[in-house]
Design a protein around this motif. Structure first.
Motif, PDB file in Angstrom:
ATOM      1  N   GLN A   1       1.006  -1.161   0.184  1.00 47.45           N
ATOM      2  CA  GLN A   1       0.206  -0.026   0.240  1.00 47.45           C
ATOM      3  C   GLN A   1       0.704   1.346   0.168  1.00 47.45           C
ATOM      4  O   GLN A   1       0.612   2.291  -0.741  1.00 47.45           O
ATOM      5  N   ARG A   2       2.129   1.100   0.809  1.00 53.77           N
ATOM      6  CA  ARG A   2       2.823   2.402   0.826  1.00 53.77           C
ATOM      7  C   ARG A   2       3.458   2.538  -0.485  1.00 53.77           C
ATOM      8  O   ARG A   2       3.623   3.806  -1.082  1.00 53.77           O
ATOM      9  N   ARG A   3       3.809   1.899  -0.971  1.00 53.75           N
ATOM     10  CA  ARG A   3       4.487   1.835  -2.452  1.00 53.75           C
ATOM     11  C   ARG A   3       3.611   2.383  -3.629  1.00 53.75           C
ATOM     12  O   ARG A   3       3.894   3.091  -4.337  1.00 53.75           O
ATOM     13  N   ILE A   4       2.259   1.686  -3.613  1.00 56.14           N
ATOM     14  CA  ILE A   4       1.316   2.044  -4.556  1.00 56.14           C
ATOM     15  C   ILE A   4       0.989   3.776  -4.297  1.00 56.14           C
ATOM     16  O   ILE A   4       0.793   4.291  -5.340  1.00 56.14           O
ATOM     17  N   TYR A   5       0.566   3.943  -3.034  1.00 57.15           N
ATOM     18  CA  TYR A   5       0.162   5.154  -2.687  1.00 57.15           C
ATOM     19  C   TYR A   5       1.432   6.312  -3.256  1.00 57.15           C
ATOM     20  O   TYR A   5       1.066   7.240  -3.799  1.00 57.15           O
ATOM     21  N   THR A   6       2.772   6.125  -3.064  1.00 60.18           N
ATOM     22  CA  THR A   6       3.607   6.776  -3.621  1.00 60.18           C
ATOM     23  C   THR A   6       3.653   6.923  -5.138  1.00 60.18           C
ATOM     24  O   THR A   6       4.220   8.008  -5.497  1.00 60.18           O
ATOM     25  N   LEU A   7       3.513   5.648  -5.731  1.00 53.21           N
ATOM     26  CA  LEU A   7       3.502   6.009  -7.210  1.00 53.21           C
ATOM     27  C   LEU A   7       2.627   6.965  -7.553  1.00 53.21           C
ATOM     28  O   LEU A   7       2.865   7.367  -8.569  1.00 53.21           O
ATOM     29  N   VAL A   8       1.323   6.648  -7.167  1.00 52.96           N
ATOM     30  CA  VAL A   8       0.261   7.619  -7.523  1.00 52.96           C
ATOM     31  C   VAL A   8       0.669   9.190  -7.113  1.00 52.96           C
ATOM     32  O   VAL A   8       0.312   9.858  -7.995  1.00 52.96           O
ATOM     33  N   LEU A   9       1.094   9.311  -5.819  1.00 54.40           N
ATOM     34  CA  LEU A   9       1.462  10.475  -5.869  1.00 54.40           C
ATOM     35  C   LEU A   9       2.468  11.309  -6.732  1.00 54.40           C
ATOM     36  O   LEU A   9       2.491  12.417  -6.921  1.00 54.40           O
ATOM     37  N   LYS A  10       3.552  10.487  -6.878  1.00 53.84           N
ATOM     38  CA  LYS A  10       4.534  10.869  -7.891  1.00 53.84           C
ATOM     39  C   LYS A  10       3.989  11.317  -9.213  1.00 53.84           C
ATOM     40  O   LYS A  10       4.197  12.192  -9.874  1.00 53.84           O
ATOM     41  N   GLY A  11       2.943  10.512  -9.634  1.00 50.28           N
ATOM     42  CA  GLY A  11       2.054  10.924 -10.907  1.00 50.28           C
ATOM     43  C   GLY A  11       1.605  12.147 -10.692  1.00 50.28           C
ATOM     44  O   GLY A  11       1.308  12.710 -11.839  1.00 50.28           O
ATOM     45  N   HIS A  12       0.736  12.161  -9.777  1.00 53.87           N
ATOM     46  CA  HIS A  12      -0.085  13.557  -9.341  1.00 53.87           C
ATOM     47  C   HIS A  12       1.029  14.580  -9.474  1.00 53.87           C
ATOM     48  O   HIS A  12       0.689  15.784 -10.188  1.00 53.87           O
ATOM     49  N   ILE A  13       2.065  14.645  -8.652  1.00 57.57           N
ATOM     50  CA  ILE A  13       3.199  15.757  -8.772  1.00 57.57           C
ATOM     51  C   ILE A  13       3.675  16.215 -10.283  1.00 57.57           C
ATOM     52  O   ILE A  13       3.700  17.123 -10.616  1.00 57.57           O
ATOM     53  N   GLN A  14       4.200  14.943 -10.811  1.00 55.36           N
ATOM     54  CA  GLN A  14       4.751  15.250 -12.103  1.00 55.36           C
ATOM     55  C   GLN A  14       3.822  15.867 -13.273  1.00 55.36           C
ATOM     56  O   GLN A  14       4.110  16.670 -14.005  1.00 55.36           O
ATOM     57  N   LEU A  15       2.501  15.586 -13.095  1.00 53.38           N
ATOM     58  CA  LEU A  15       1.553  16.107 -14.173  1.00 53.38           C
ATOM     59  C   LEU A  15       1.409  17.515 -13.737  1.00 53.38           C
ATOM     60  O   LEU A  15       1.503  18.361 -14.471  1.00 53.38           O
ATOM     61  N   ASP A  16       1.443  17.822 -12.405  1.00 49.96           N
ATOM     62  CA  ASP A  16       1.364  18.972 -12.024  1.00 49.96           C
ATOM     63  C   ASP A  16       2.447  19.921 -12.340  1.00 49.96           C
ATOM     64  O   ASP A  16       2.195  21.123 -12.649  1.00 49.96           O
ATOM     65  N   LEU A  17       3.642  19.252 -12.280  1.00 47.83           N
ATOM     66  CA  LEU A  17       4.618  20.173 -12.521  1.00 47.83           C
ATOM     67  C   LEU A  17       5.354  20.509 -14.008  1.00 47.83           C
ATOM     68  O   LEU A  17       5.992  21.310 -14.515  1.00 47.83           O
ATOM     69  N   CYS A  18       4.403  19.462 -15.064  1.00 51.90           N
ATOM     70  CA  CYS A  18       4.756  19.722 -16.318  1.00 51.90           C
ATOM     71  C   CYS A  18       4.437  20.937 -17.056  1.00 51.90           C
ATOM     72  O   CYS A  18       3.386  21.503 -16.671  1.00 51.90           O
ATOM     73  N   LYS A  19       5.014  21.559 -18.000  1.00 53.39           N
ATOM     74  CA  LYS A  19       5.035  22.417 -18.868  1.00 53.39           C
ATOM     75  C   LYS A  19       4.591  22.300 -20.091  1.00 53.39           C
ATOM     76  O   LYS A  19       5.070  21.159 -20.605  1.00 53.39           O
ATOM     77  N   PHE A  20       3.644  22.613 -20.984  1.00 55.26           N
ATOM     78  CA  PHE A  20       3.609  22.430 -22.214  1.00 55.26           C
ATOM     79  C   PHE A  20       3.076  23.560 -23.161  1.00 55.26           C
ATOM     80  O   PHE A  20       2.650  24.604 -22.682  1.00 55.26           O
ATOM     81  N   PRO A  21       3.253  23.252 -24.315  1.00 50.48           N
ATOM     82  CA  PRO A  21       2.828  24.383 -25.438  1.00 50.48           C
ATOM     83  C   PRO A  21       1.199  24.638 -25.395  1.00 50.48           C
ATOM     84  O   PRO A  21       0.570  23.656 -25.184  1.00 50.48           O
ATOM     85  N   ASN A  22       1.106  25.789 -25.665  1.00 49.17           N
ATOM     86  CA  ASN A  22      -0.206  26.183 -25.906  1.00 49.17           C
ATOM     87  C   ASN A  22      -0.936  25.465 -27.081  1.00 49.17           C
ATOM     88  O   ASN A  22      -0.292  25.467 -28.026  1.00 49.17           O
ATOM     89  N   GLY A  23      -2.150  25.052 -26.720  1.00 50.00           N
ATOM     90  CA  GLY A  23      -2.680  24.170 -27.720  1.00 50.00           C
ATOM     91  C   GLY A  23      -2.606  22.613 -27.735  1.00 50.00           C
ATOM     92  O   GLY A  23      -3.092  21.906 -28.388  1.00 50.00           O
ATOM     93  N   ALA A  24      -1.516  22.219 -26.901  1.00 46.03           N
ATOM     94  CA  ALA A  24      -1.326  20.776 -26.791  1.00 46.03           C
ATOM     95  C   ALA A  24      -2.486  19.959 -26.325  1.00 46.03           C
ATOM     96  O   ALA A  24      -3.290  20.889 -25.491  1.00 46.03           O
ATOM     97  N   CYS A  25      -2.670  18.784 -26.402  1.00 43.34           N
ATOM     98  CA  CYS A  25      -3.872  18.155 -25.905  1.00 43.34           C
ATOM     99  C   CYS A  25      -3.540  17.129 -24.811  1.00 43.34           C
ATOM    100  O   CYS A  25      -2.357  16.917 -24.327  1.00 43.34           O
ATOM    101  N   GLY A  26      -4.713  16.886 -23.903  1.00 44.72           N
ATOM    102  CA  GLY A  26      -4.532  16.162 -22.837  1.00 44.72           C
ATOM    103  C   GLY A  26      -3.707  14.928 -22.835  1.00 44.72           C
ATOM    104  O   GLY A  26      -3.086  14.304 -22.070  1.00 44.72           O
TER     105      GLY A  26
END
Length: 598
Positions: free
Chosen positions: A424-449
């Motif tokens: 559970q600890r490992r899975i929780y942390t993997l999900v948290l890493k994904g959440h943070i990395q998406l929040d941190l990403c920068k992308f060109p205007n007009g890129a799609c999801g």
């Protein structure tokens, strides 16, 4: 329940025989192609017993099948037990499409008549079905019959709830301005009018709200925008004197809801834009072909890009929602340790705390409280039959949201209630890493999801984990909690991401029969920087609530991820603490304390 379903199927099949129908298709949609629909049109749920928001039931004289997506596989298997229905798992290898299944069921048969109600099914769905079946035999599609009128004796009425005005201070743009922008966009698409059936688009365009759909502040109506006039097709009983005066002032004509087809048949303009994915078959085909312009409506993109007043409303709503969440989280663990708590009691406590907040209008979707194994059911909703005690151990996943008059919220937190496993600890942390990395990403205007989706999945992919639902969806401004056209997901969705959009960030991992983890914030897309390569965008969390630190394996986090975590928690504390009492402040301070990187 299964006996009731079999009785309903028997009655349906009698009607089908009388009408010379070999099969009948029940979609999850209503005349407005909404994701969530009034009870009157929940025919698929009534005939199958499956109550998920997405799915299609198909019934023949001897068999039945139901298609749904991965969010509902577990729930659907349970609800379909003891009935004729076979579960068809969409997007899973080996699962036939509806047309493939029908072709197999009626292989070698002549004159196969397939029924589907043209008033609730989109033109695109029926057109695709006709095309797919064209090479499979003598299949004929009948769209003018609704068998539920004959067998659903206690069918709920179409709602007649009153419509309300959404004040300009929250809407941020006048009706006249919106209509002007819509007409300008239509002209660019070679159309001088549009028929609007999506209820949230009608509400947004007219700065009106309603209560006809559970959790969604919309009302049943059609809207016909022409070059020089605008007509709202609605049950007159829904309009108060105040709203009638308002519509008259805005030069919006009112006609009866049931007159829309006649109005379209007599449309006098030169060209009317028709979106076959949004319009039901009957509405789409009511317009003379030479006056039709088949294209996507410009309204969803306009609505998705929030104006300054809407963004400020979101921020205010998120503060009030965050206060309710903090009060709930402070209460949660001691209450569970004291005993007597269940999934339903947790949901009731959270809703009650939200209801104390200003401008609260209700929940934005049915709250998901999934303890341990129930957390692995993506869209689980506790009922009196499934409700279980919540104990001071393991994980509980809580996905919830509220409707405030100035904004809509959607948040998921997974909380450790006591001792948890290393898995559970490992899975929780993997999900948290994904959440943070998406929040941190920068992308060109007009890129799609679809192009940024991998940021949320890369850490879990490396470990062989994945999730089958979308990573993010748009959120309405005191409107539907699920809003398009933009999405963040693996499947290709070309709708561009623009500054001003709101979108969720909600990666997860679910281990059937064990537990699930999801962490979700609602985000705001805003400018990042402009370079010689163009304009770049970034995400900013609108949601303000602590993320549980106790299940984190800090050795799995990078320095950048820990910095993000600390900055987010600092913002949560600084923003919310002025609205809390001293005990709540102390709890929040302890639960947003700085994490030291190793």
């Amino acid at each position: 329940m299964e006996n009731k379903i079999q009785e309903r199927l028997n009655k349906l099949r009698e009607i089908m025989k009388a009408q010379d129908l070999s099969a009948f298709i029940f979609p999850s949609t209503d005349p407005h192609q909404g994701e969530y629909i009034p009870d009157h049109w929940k025919g698929r749920e009534w005939i199958s017993g499956f109550d998920g928001s997405a799915g299609t039931a198909v019934v023949t004289l001897k068999s039945a099948a139901l298609w749904t997506d991965s969010r509902y596989f577990i729930a659907a298997e349970e609800q379909l037990k003891g009935t004729d229905y076979v579960l068809m798992k969409e997007r899973i290898e080996g699962t036939p499409s509806i047309s493939e299944w029908l072709a197999s069921e009626f292989k070698g048969c002549d004159n196969v008549n397939i029924g589907i109600d043209g008033s609730v099914c989109s033109n695109a769905f029926i057109s695709d079905l006709v095309w797919d079946l064209s090479d499979c035999g003598d299949f004929f599609i009948r769209t003018d019959f609704d068998p539920l009128k004959n067998i659903w004796n206690d069918r709920p009425e179409i709602p007649k709830n009153k419509v309300e005005i959404q004040p300009l201070e929250f809407a941020g743009e006048t009706v006249a301005s919106k209509l002007e922008r819509i007409r300008k966009a239509l002209a660019a698409q070679q159309a001088d009018g549009i028929i609007v059936s999506a209820l949230d688009e009608i509400a947004w365009t007219l700065n009106l709200r309603g209560s006809d759909v559970h959790c969604n502040p919309v009302f049943v109506a059609f809207l016909l925008i022409e070059a020089t006039r605008t007509r709202l097709f609605i049950d007159a009983d829904k309009l108060t004197d105040e709203v009638k005066t308002y519509l008259n002032k805005e030069q919006i004509e009112v006609a009866d809801y049931n007159d829309v087809l006649v109005a379209l048949e007599h449309y006098s303009g030169e060209s009317l834009l028709l979106d076959e994915n949004q319009l039901n078959y009957n509405v789409f085909n009511a317009v003379e072909e030479e006056r039709s312009v088949e294209a996507s409506s410009p309204i969803p993109m306009m609505k998705a890009v929030k104006n300054e007043a809407e963004i400020e409303g979101f921020k205010r709503a998120m503060i009030r929602d965050g206060v309710a969440i903090v009060k709930f989280l402070k209460w949660l663990k001691p209450a569970v340790e004291a005993g007597g708590q269940t999934e339903i009691s947790l949901e009731q406590k959270l809703t009650a705390l939200r209801a104390e907040q200003d401008l609260f209008k209700g929940i934005s979707f049915d709250t998901i409280v999934g303890y341990e194994a129930h957390g692995a059911i993506v869209h689980y909703e506790a009922t009196t039959e499934t409700d279980i005690p919540v104990e001071p151990r393991g994980l509980v996943l809580i996905d919830s949201g509220a409707q405030y008059q100035d904004g809509t919220t959607d948040i998921t937190r997974t909380i450790a209630l006591g001792e948890i496993t290393e898995e559970q600890r490992r899975i929780y942390t993997l999900v948290l890493k994904g959440h943070i990395q998406l929040d941190l990403c920068k992308f060109p205007n007009g890129a799609c999801g679809s192009q940024v989706d991998a940021f949320a999945r890369q850490a879990m992919w490396r470990e062989g984990y994945n999730f089958m639902h979308g990573t993010g969806h748009g959120v309405g401004s005191y409107l539907n909690v699920h809003e398009g056209p933009h999405q963040i997901r693996m499947e290709w969705r070309p709708a561009p991401l623009r500054a001003g959009m709101t979108v969720t960030n909600e990666p997860g991992i679910y281990l059937a029969g064990k537990f699930g983890v999801r962490i979700e914030n609602t985000e705001y897309i805003k400018p990042y920087k402009t370079t010689e390569f163009g304009e770049f965008l970034q995400f900013e969390p609108l949601t303000l609530a602590p993320i549980d630190t106790t299940p984190i394996d800090f050795s799995m986090l990078t320095k950048e991820e820990i910095e993000w975590f600390n900055q987010y928690h600092t913002r949560v504390y600084e923003t919310l603490s002025p609205y809390l009492n001293s005990e709540e402040q102390a709890w929040l301070k302890a639960n947003t304390a700085t994490i030291k990187s190793e």
